[in-house]
Design a protein around this motif. Structure first.
Motif, PDB file in Angstrom:
ATOM      1  N   ARG A  23      -7.167  -5.409  -2.729  1.00 25.57           N
ATOM      2  CA  ARG A  23      -6.683  -6.778  -3.503  1.00 25.57           C
ATOM      3  C   ARG A  23      -5.928  -7.342  -3.018  1.00 25.57           C
ATOM      4  O   ARG A  23      -5.008  -8.542  -2.355  1.00 25.57           O
ATOM      5  CB  ARG A  23      -5.697  -5.898  -4.928  1.00 25.57           C
ATOM      6  CG  ARG A  23      -5.627  -7.080  -5.712  1.00 25.57           C
ATOM      7  CD  ARG A  23      -4.960  -6.160  -6.888  1.00 25.57           C
ATOM      8  NE  ARG A  23      -4.315  -5.128  -7.007  1.00 25.57           N
ATOM      9  CZ  ARG A  23      -3.124  -5.144  -6.570  1.00 25.57           C
ATOM     10  NH1 ARG A  23      -2.244  -6.459  -6.840  1.00 25.57           N
ATOM     11  NH2 ARG A  23      -1.866  -4.473  -5.702  1.00 25.57           N
ATOM     12  N   LEU A  24      -4.873  -6.891  -2.201  1.00 26.05           N
ATOM     13  CA  LEU A  24      -3.766  -6.291  -1.846  1.00 26.05           C
ATOM     14  C   LEU A  24      -3.694  -7.769  -0.803  1.00 26.05           C
ATOM     15  O   LEU A  24      -2.718  -8.414  -0.002  1.00 26.05           O
ATOM     16  CB  LEU A  24      -2.714  -4.985  -1.098  1.00 26.05           C
ATOM     17  CG  LEU A  24      -2.387  -5.014  -2.183  1.00 26.05           C
ATOM     18  CD1 LEU A  24      -1.984  -3.275  -2.030  1.00 26.05           C
ATOM     19  CD2 LEU A  24      -1.324  -5.136  -3.196  1.00 26.05           C
ATOM     20  N   THR A  29       1.609   6.534  -5.890  1.00 26.61           N
ATOM     21  CA  THR A  29       1.152   6.761  -7.191  1.00 26.61           C
ATOM     22  C   THR A  29      -0.149   7.552  -6.821  1.00 26.61           C
ATOM     23  O   THR A  29      -0.342   8.606  -7.867  1.00 26.61           O
ATOM     24  CB  THR A  29       1.020   5.235  -7.902  1.00 26.61           C
ATOM     25  OG1 THR A  29       1.842   4.964  -7.771  1.00 26.61           O
ATOM     26  CG2 THR A  29       0.223   5.800  -9.274  1.00 26.61           C
ATOM     27  N   GLN A  74      -4.152 -10.803  -1.413  1.00 26.08           N
ATOM     28  CA  GLN A  74      -3.588 -11.252  -1.578  1.00 26.08           C
ATOM     29  C   GLN A  74      -1.970 -11.419  -0.586  1.00 26.08           C
ATOM     30  O   GLN A  74      -1.527 -12.757  -1.240  1.00 26.08           O
ATOM     31  CB  GLN A  74      -1.977 -10.512  -2.829  1.00 26.08           C
ATOM     32  CG  GLN A  74      -0.632 -10.962  -3.371  1.00 26.08           C
ATOM     33  CD  GLN A  74      -0.394 -10.080  -3.906  1.00 26.08           C
ATOM     34  OE1 GLN A  74      -1.109  -9.122  -5.346  1.00 26.08           O
ATOM     35  NE2 GLN A  74       0.525  -9.286  -3.813  1.00 26.08           N
ATOM     36  N   LYS A 114      -9.726   4.100  -5.022  1.00 18.92           N
ATOM     37  CA  LYS A 114      -8.647   3.885  -6.347  1.00 18.92           C
ATOM     38  C   LYS A 114      -8.116   2.611  -4.989  1.00 18.92           C
ATOM     39  O   LYS A 114      -7.418   1.624  -4.476  1.00 18.92           O
ATOM     40  CB  LYS A 114      -7.690   4.464  -6.793  1.00 18.92           C
ATOM     41  CG  LYS A 114      -6.188   3.709  -7.259  1.00 18.92           C
ATOM     42  CD  LYS A 114      -5.162   4.260  -7.801  1.00 18.92           C
ATOM     43  CE  LYS A 114      -4.211   4.174  -8.402  1.00 18.92           C
ATOM     44  NZ  LYS A 114      -3.619   4.685  -9.040  1.00 18.92           N
ATOM     45  N   LEU A 115      -7.537   3.499  -3.631  1.00 19.98           N
ATOM     46  CA  LEU A 115      -6.974   3.327  -2.337  1.00 19.98           C
ATOM     47  C   LEU A 115      -7.839   2.191  -1.875  1.00 19.98           C
ATOM     48  O   LEU A 115      -7.319   0.999  -1.360  1.00 19.98           O
ATOM     49  CB  LEU A 115      -6.693   4.260  -1.519  1.00 19.98           C
ATOM     50  CG  LEU A 115      -5.378   5.622  -1.571  1.00 19.98           C
ATOM     51  CD1 LEU A 115      -5.809   6.729  -0.937  1.00 19.98           C
ATOM     52  CD2 LEU A 115      -4.479   4.377  -1.810  1.00 19.98           C
ATOM     53  N   MET A 162       0.698  -1.155  -0.253  1.00 20.44           N
ATOM     54  CA  MET A 162       0.194  -0.127  -0.069  1.00 20.44           C
ATOM     55  C   MET A 162       0.547   1.516  -0.369  1.00 20.44           C
ATOM     56  O   MET A 162       0.186   2.565  -0.352  1.00 20.44           O
ATOM     57  CB  MET A 162      -0.897   0.239   0.957  1.00 20.44           C
ATOM     58  CG  MET A 162      -2.360  -0.797   1.134  1.00 20.44           C
ATOM     59  SD  MET A 162      -2.953  -0.372  -0.390  1.00 20.44           S
ATOM     60  CE  MET A 162      -3.698   1.239   0.111  1.00 20.44           C
ATOM     61  N   ARG A 168      -9.528  -0.222  -3.402  1.00 18.24           N
ATOM     62  CA  ARG A 168      -9.678  -1.259  -4.156  1.00 18.24           C
ATOM     63  C   ARG A 168      -8.524  -2.066  -4.160  1.00 18.24           C
ATOM     64  O   ARG A 168      -8.199  -3.434  -4.094  1.00 18.24           O
ATOM     65  CB  ARG A 168      -9.841  -1.076  -5.886  1.00 18.24           C
ATOM     66  CG  ARG A 168     -11.487  -0.441  -5.926  1.00 18.24           C
ATOM     67  CD  ARG A 168     -11.152  -0.683  -7.945  1.00 18.24           C
ATOM     68  NE  ARG A 168     -10.296   0.564  -8.214  1.00 18.24           N
ATOM     69  CZ  ARG A 168     -10.892   1.735  -9.044  1.00 18.24           C
ATOM     70  NH1 ARG A 168     -11.541   2.118  -8.359  1.00 18.24           N
ATOM     71  NH2 ARG A 168      -9.215   2.863  -9.059  1.00 18.24           N
ATOM     72  N   GLU A 169      -7.010  -1.294  -3.986  1.00  9.75           N
ATOM     73  CA  GLU A 169      -6.286  -2.300  -3.764  1.00  9.75           C
ATOM     74  C   GLU A 169      -5.743  -2.704  -2.368  1.00  9.75           C
ATOM     75  O   GLU A 169      -5.153  -3.516  -2.124  1.00  9.75           O
ATOM     76  CB  GLU A 169      -5.351  -0.502  -4.135  1.00  9.75           C
ATOM     77  CG  GLU A 169      -4.748  -0.431  -5.601  1.00  9.75           C
ATOM     78  CD  GLU A 169      -4.268  -1.500  -6.343  1.00  9.75           C
ATOM     79  OE1 GLU A 169      -3.453  -2.367  -5.810  1.00  9.75           O
ATOM     80  OE2 GLU A 169      -5.551  -1.905  -7.333  1.00  9.75           O
ATOM     81  N   TYR A 170      -6.311  -1.565  -1.816  1.00  6.95           N
ATOM     82  CA  TYR A 170      -6.337  -2.289  -0.087  1.00  6.95           C
ATOM     83  C   TYR A 170      -6.929  -3.512  -0.535  1.00  6.95           C
ATOM     84  O   TYR A 170      -6.675  -4.779   0.602  1.00  6.95           O
ATOM     85  CB  TYR A 170      -7.057  -1.313   1.046  1.00  6.95           C
ATOM     86  CG  TYR A 170      -7.613  -1.750   2.173  1.00  6.95           C
ATOM     87  CD1 TYR A 170      -6.365  -1.905   3.048  1.00  6.95           C
ATOM     88  CD2 TYR A 170      -9.353  -1.945   2.069  1.00  6.95           C
ATOM     89  CE1 TYR A 170      -6.875  -2.056   4.301  1.00  6.95           C
ATOM     90  CE2 TYR A 170      -9.445  -2.370   3.585  1.00  6.95           C
ATOM     91  CZ  TYR A 170      -8.716  -1.971   4.101  1.00  6.95           C
ATOM     92  OH  TYR A 170      -9.020  -2.954   6.136  1.00  6.95           O
ATOM     93  N   VAL A 208       1.596   2.360  -3.222  1.00  2.83           N
ATOM     94  CA  VAL A 208      -0.108   2.623  -4.024  1.00  2.83           C
ATOM     95  C   VAL A 208      -0.923   3.721  -3.421  1.00  2.83           C
ATOM     96  O   VAL A 208      -0.995   4.979  -4.389  1.00  2.83           O
ATOM     97  CB  VAL A 208      -1.597   2.138  -3.714  1.00  2.83           C
ATOM     98  CG1 VAL A 208      -2.390   2.266  -3.403  1.00  2.83           C
ATOM     99  CG2 VAL A 208      -1.289   0.297  -3.665  1.00  2.83           C
TER     100      VAL A 208
END
Length: 425
Positions: free
Chosen positions: A412-413, A387, A416, A405-406, A381, A408-410, A384
């Motif tokens: 996803r990661l 960026t 993962q 966006k944060l 993160m 979604r990435e939160y 992320v």
């Protein structure tokens, strides 16, 4: 085939510098400790090497091989973790428990642990008392500021975000636009990641009425609560309170600009003050805690472990590794390395003579909050957020879109990370 295999293993042993002289087949009696560190500056590395040399003189049967991989450190450590072949000693650089915990030896039986600064407990110690690493120093991040300019314009160091915004506007007005109120080295996205990470704690953690610890940890956090920080950053940009080249400016420009009295505030700490003083002694640089966001809350230091020494639990030279840590934990040695990095020591019995000593003493009552991403966000993160800050400043995304966006990435990661954990189990 056996000969080829032997040659391959011999070559592999040469590449993986954790192999000792005994393993290499050289027949030497001397044991070799391999140390990997994220220490970055030449002057800091020189002090570390000097201490390693002193250790070798006391222990002629132990050779210490020190490595500073720089930007390749994390990638190298991931490879070595996957292979189960860690260096004898290594730097956990903020991730002692979360990322490196399963590879570290418990150091709780060592005498220096009784003097561990309580501010570091949550980063280096678990509920059972296990200690994961020895802190060579500790970070206390806030806002670096041009004390000379603030005194000239009659501006008090801000304690709240409202005070901070007011101070930025006053600097712009009173300097006639010749001073950059808040400077970013945005060419390196970590500059924006640092902004988000530092101000996230007062926004989401420290104020009782705005505390989202549980939601962040269990994955239910609503990222609309995070939009405030992007809104503020965009507000600063629109009012010309940031440097025009905030997205392209490089960290190498900072010292010279601050020495020319062209910058009032920045997030960069470390050796900035003394570096500026060497160029222009008339410019005084100070550091203050991160301002509070919510009314009634207090400022906070953002920090934790900076440089550490952890011992690989499966090292065949574990006792020698602990000997090296004990040597580095001696008060005179802990003082030496902490002063070289211009940061407080990690032990309470070690008083350091560093550039920001008076500032740290002045704000010694201020609590230290762990780095936000290390406790509440999944691995990855940080990049992320960096960026996202660049995209915000370049008008690619709006503050609301940044939060989306944060979010979604939160997720996803986190997935993962969970899937990797499941695979390991």
């Amino acid at each position: 085939m056996k000969r080829l295999l032997a040659l391959f293993l011999s070559f592999t042993c040469m590449i993986l510098t954790g192999c000792s002289a005994e393993q290499s087949g050289a027949g030497e009696k001397q044991k070799t400790l391999t140390v990997y560190s994220t220490i970055s500056s030449d002057s800091e590395r020189a002090v570390f090497r000097k201490l390693a040399d002193s250790f070798q003189k006391e222990h002629p049967d132990i050779q210490v091989n020190v490595h500073f991989p720089g930007n390749d450190y994390e990638n190298m450590m991931r490879v070595r973790m996957a292979a189960g072949d860690m260096p004898d000693l290594f730097d956990t650089h903020g991730w002692a428990k979360i990322r490196y915990g399963e590879y570290t030896a418990d150091l709780s039986g060592m005498s220096w642990t009784k003097r561990l600064d309580p501010n570091l407990n949550s980063m280096l110690k678990d509920a059972k008392g296990r200690i994961y690493a020895f802190p060579l120093n500790q970070a206390k991040d806030g806002l670096a500021y041009n004390r000379t300019l603030l005194e000239k314009y009659g501006i008090k160091p801000p304690e709240t975000m409202d005070d901070f915004m007011k101070a930025l506007r006053q600097i712009k007005e009173k300097s006639g636009g010749t001073v950059i109120p808040f400077w970013f080295a945005g060419y390196e996205k970590s500059s924006f990641a640092q902004y988000y990470d530092q101000f996230a704690a007062p926004l989401l953690i420290t104020d009782p009425a705005h505390r989202y610890k549980k939601q962040l940890l269990n994955g239910t956090f609503r990222w609309t609560h995070f939009t405030y920080l992007s809104d503020k950053l965009k507000e600063m940009q629109k009012e010309n309170l940031l440097n025009i080249d905030a997205v392209t400016a490089k960290r190498s420009q900072l010292i010279e600009l601050m020495a020319q009295n062209k910058i009032a505030f920045t997030l960069q700490g470390g050796t900035l003050g003394q570096d500026v003083a060497q160029i222009n002694p008339k410019v005084k640089v100070g550091i203050i805690p991160t301002p509070a966001v919510h009314k009634g809350d207090a400022p906070v230091w953002i920090g934790g472990e900076r440089y550490t020494l952890a011992a690989f639990k499966d090292s065949p030279r574990l006792e020698e590794a602990k000997q090296f840590i004990a040597f580095m934990a001696r008060p005179e040695h802990a003082k030496s390395i902490a002063e070289a990095t211009s940061l407080p020591a990690g032990l309470v019995n070690v008083q350091t003579d560093i550039f920001y000593a008076n500032d740290y003493k002045r704000y010694q009552h201020i609590k230290v909050q762990p780095y936000f991403d290390r406790l509440y966000l999944p691995n990855g993160m940080w990049d992320v957020m960096g960026t996202a800050g660049q995209e915000l400043m370049a008008d690619i995304l709006t503050p609301a879109e940044i939060s989306a966006k944060l979010g979604r990435e939160y997720k996803r990661l986190r997935l993962q990370s969970d899937s990797r954990g499941a695979e390991k189990e």
